[in-house]
Design an enzyme around this catalytic site. Sequence first.
Site, PDB file in Angstrom:
ATOM      1  N   SER A   1     -34.665  24.360  20.927  1.00  0.00           N
ATOM      2  CA  SER A   1     -35.022  23.392  19.881  1.00  0.00           C
ATOM      3  C   SER A   1     -35.338  24.094  18.575  1.00  0.00           C
ATOM      4  CB  SER A   1     -36.265  22.627  20.347  1.00  0.00           C
ATOM      5  OG  SER A   1     -36.833  21.930  19.273  1.00  0.00           O
TER       6      SER A   1
ATOM      7  N   LYS B   1     -40.328  26.348  24.551  1.00  0.00           N
ATOM      8  CA  LYS B   1     -38.888  26.609  24.361  1.00  0.00           C
ATOM      9  C   LYS B   1     -38.649  28.076  24.008  1.00  0.00           C
ATOM     10  CE  LYS B   1     -37.266  22.495  25.137  1.00  0.00           C
ATOM     11  NZ  LYS B   1     -36.229  22.182  26.128  1.00  0.00           N
TER      12      LYS B   1
ATOM     13  N   TYR C   1     -45.028  22.510  22.592  1.00  0.00           N
ATOM     14  CA  TYR C   1     -43.642  22.223  23.019  1.00  0.00           C
ATOM     15  C   TYR C   1     -42.699  23.319  22.524  1.00  0.00           C
ATOM     16  CZ  TYR C   1     -38.972  20.248  22.384  1.00  0.00           C
ATOM     17  OH  TYR C   1     -37.616  20.068  22.358  1.00  0.00           O
TER      18      TYR C   1
HETATM   19  C1  UD1 Z   1     -39.395  17.120  16.670  1.00  0.00           C
HETATM   20  C2  UD1 Z   1     -39.181  18.605  16.746  1.00  0.00           C
HETATM   21  C3  UD1 Z   1     -37.799  18.878  17.269  1.00  0.00           C
HETATM   22  C4  UD1 Z   1     -37.712  18.299  18.646  1.00  0.00           C
HETATM   23  C5  UD1 Z   1     -37.941  16.810  18.566  1.00  0.00           C
HETATM   24  C6  UD1 Z   1     -37.990  16.309  19.978  1.00  0.00           C
HETATM   25  C7  UD1 Z   1     -40.475  19.897  15.157  1.00  0.00           C
HETATM   26  C8  UD1 Z   1     -40.590  20.406  13.767  1.00  0.00           C
HETATM   27  N1  UD1 Z   1     -39.365  19.186  15.434  1.00  0.00           N
HETATM   28  O1  UD1 Z   1     -38.552  16.614  15.679  1.00  0.00           O
HETATM   29  O2  UD1 Z   1     -37.545  20.250  17.340  1.00  0.00           O
HETATM   30  O3  UD1 Z   1     -36.485  18.588  19.251  1.00  0.00           O
HETATM   31  O4  UD1 Z   1     -39.186  16.538  17.935  1.00  0.00           O
HETATM   32  O5  UD1 Z   1     -38.633  15.087  20.097  1.00  0.00           O
HETATM   33  O6  UD1 Z   1     -41.351  20.093  15.969  1.00  0.00           O
HETATM   34  N2  UD1 Z   1     -40.922   9.682  11.486  1.00  0.00           N
HETATM   35  C9  UD1 Z   1     -41.503   8.559  10.893  1.00  0.00           C
HETATM   36  N3  UD1 Z   1     -41.873   7.524  11.706  1.00  0.00           N
HETATM   37  C10 UD1 Z   1     -41.711   7.542  13.068  1.00  0.00           C
HETATM   38  C11 UD1 Z   1     -41.122   8.695  13.668  1.00  0.00           C
HETATM   39  C12 UD1 Z   1     -40.746   9.743  12.844  1.00  0.00           C
HETATM   40  O7  UD1 Z   1     -41.665   8.504   9.676  1.00  0.00           O
HETATM   41  O8  UD1 Z   1     -42.092   6.572  13.746  1.00  0.00           O
HETATM   42  C13 UD1 Z   1     -40.459  10.783  10.625  1.00  0.00           C
HETATM   43  C14 UD1 Z   1     -41.114  12.143  10.899  1.00  0.00           C
HETATM   44  O9  UD1 Z   1     -42.266  12.328  10.123  1.00  0.00           O
HETATM   45  C15 UD1 Z   1     -39.972  13.106  10.512  1.00  0.00           C
HETATM   46  C16 UD1 Z   1     -38.711  12.325  10.872  1.00  0.00           C
HETATM   47  O10 UD1 Z   1     -39.101  10.949  10.898  1.00  0.00           O
HETATM   48  O11 UD1 Z   1     -39.964  13.302   9.111  1.00  0.00           O
HETATM   49  C17 UD1 Z   1     -38.126  12.700  12.234  1.00  0.00           C
HETATM   50  O12 UD1 Z   1     -39.156  12.652  13.224  1.00  0.00           O
HETATM   51  P1  UD1 Z   1     -38.823  12.761  14.784  1.00  0.00           P
HETATM   52  O13 UD1 Z   1     -37.644  11.928  15.113  1.00  0.00           O
HETATM   53  O14 UD1 Z   1     -40.085  12.488  15.528  1.00  0.00           O
HETATM   54  O15 UD1 Z   1     -38.378  14.263  15.016  1.00  0.00           O
HETATM   55  P2  UD1 Z   1     -39.065  15.633  14.532  1.00  0.00           P
HETATM   56  O16 UD1 Z   1     -40.532  15.551  14.560  1.00  0.00           O
HETATM   57  O17 UD1 Z   1     -38.394  16.050  13.264  1.00  0.00           O
END
Ligand code: UD1
Length: 323
Positions: A116, A144, A140
């Site tokens: 990841s 990895k 997490y």
């Molecule tokens: C994270 C991990 C990634 C991992 C993945 C698995 C980090 C930096 N990244 O990705 O390596 O494989 O999780 O689950 O640790 N967001 C919202 N609202 C929501 C959900 C998300 O605004 O309800 C935003 C987050 O702040 C982010 C983006 O959407 O900016 C993507 O979030 P998400 O899909 O949760 O993935 P990551 O956190 O980027």
Amino acid sequence: MNILIIGGAGYIGSHVAREFLDRGHSVRVFDNLSSGLRLNLFPEAEFIHGDILDYTGLSRASAGGFDAVVHLAAFKAVGESMIKPEKYSVNNINGTINILNAAVEGGIKNIIFSSSAAVFGRPEYLPLDETHPTNPESYYGFTKLEIERFLGWYDKLLGIRFAALRYFNAAGYDVKGRIKGLESNPTNLIPVIMEAASGMRKEVEVFGNDYDTPDGTGVRDYVHVSDLAIAHAMALDYTSKNDKSITVNLGSETGISVLEIVEAARRITGKPIPATIVGRRAGDPGKLTATSKKARELLNWTAKYSDLDTLIKTSWDVYKNQQ
Ligand code: UD1
């Protein structure tokens, strides 16, 4: 080839199983169905219901002349890993050691591992390449990275060749519509948006709009799950033909913001998708993007399905039936 896919009933694993089957390989899926689904299984693949923490069952399932094991059986909720690290130690670390040892016992020479972008932690520069320092911010991500290190030692000492595939933000569904399993209680952005579009939840919470990004919301590198699946097959070609291990980033090399995704989803689904700006989520960096130059050069891989519209359309094709 004969391929054992551990975690093959899960969201990414089922796409990987589909890809290997499409390429004419013979597939056995091993999954404990804790988050994987029977709905994600294919009749052409043999299925064994088992747990990676049960070494006896795992080693039995790993016997019989497999050329490769693909390991996707892990917990992946970043937030939960900070609250329940023990759970992640046992499943992600102990479980992987069992898989490695069962592979050795079964004479399996190639391991394709779901790593990841979380191994990197806070970016020192962008886009992230494979030589960027690894300082995971979450437990997490730590699991990895530790597994990547185990793989390095098993390569050196036992001649097992591995591909560590550092996924960026996996999203989308099979472009041919053959995979329909929904993740339960998703925390990732695109499934959350899809649940809001289909009425399964009221709204999307946008985690912060004060980042140093063009619209202030988080920017990520979303990569289509079918592109990831293809990369697993190409990675196995690489390790088996070259007798060499490889660690690569897999991303689309395009940064997309939360609001851009919400807007595209409104356009494609025709649904209002209410979105409320809330505070930042702990540990979320403003922007993460990959360079996939290494995957392009060594595996001949490029993302084909990872444009925003395909990511959303293929997801909506699955979620719209939930209304
Ligand atoms: C994270 C991990 C990634 C991992 C993945 C698995 C980090 C930096 N990244 O990705 O390596 O494989 O999780 O689950 O640790 N967001 C919202 N609202 C929501 C959900 C998300 O605004 O309800 C935003 C987050 O702040 C982010 C983006 O959407 O900016 C993507 O979030 P998400 O899909 O949760 O993935 P990551 O956190 O980027």
